[in-house]
Design a protein around this motif. Sequence first.
Motif, PDB file in Angstrom:
ATOM      1  N   SER A 108      -8.577   2.845 -15.506  1.00 21.59           N
ATOM      2  CA  SER A 108      -9.931   3.613 -15.916  1.00 21.59           C
ATOM      3  C   SER A 108     -10.107   3.153 -17.291  1.00 21.59           C
ATOM      4  O   SER A 108      -9.386   2.392 -17.962  1.00 21.59           O
ATOM      5  N   THR A 129     -16.381   0.492 -11.908  1.00 22.09           N
ATOM      6  CA  THR A 129     -15.548   1.332 -10.910  1.00 22.09           C
ATOM      7  C   THR A 129     -14.114   0.878 -10.923  1.00 22.09           C
ATOM      8  O   THR A 129     -13.937  -0.255 -10.256  1.00 22.09           O
ATOM      9  N   TRP A 130     -13.266   1.678 -10.959  1.00 27.29           N
ATOM     10  CA  TRP A 130     -11.929   1.431 -10.816  1.00 27.29           C
ATOM     11  C   TRP A 130     -11.410   1.857  -9.417  1.00 27.29           C
ATOM     12  O   TRP A 130     -11.694   2.737  -8.901  1.00 27.29           O
TER      13      TRP A 130
END
Length: 138
Positions: A108, A129-130
């Motif tokens: 994150s 976007t993780w």
Amino acid sequence: GGWHHLAVTYDGRGGATAANGIIFYIDGVAVPITERNNSAAYVAMENRTAPLELGCEMAGFQPFNGGLDDVRLWNLVRTPDQVQASRLSELTGNEPGLAAYWRFNEGSGTTVADDSPNNHTATLYSTVTWVAGGPVAP
């Protein structure tokens, strides 16, 4: 839709033959490149004060649409055997010649720690976007 390993080496020759010193490897195999800048003034990977940017053509323009799991920056040319041998494994971070190493294991946030001793924290821009997982194993 799948993961691939990309490595690029440059031997630092500079000048009109600078582009001849660049080799791209996809999944450990050298591949030909067709667009090269062979200006006599061209030196790839010049030592400049501007930040290194990955995943865009220029600041904020045409951002990369894909995933990164592991980025390694070396201050020496890796051999084809070295590229092939380590492409699917995480490094310790203390390998000789490793200038920066981002594993993207944070999960994150908008920064990525440098896992080399050199402390080059990466800043992530645009929409991040993780996702869990990836091809590189610890």
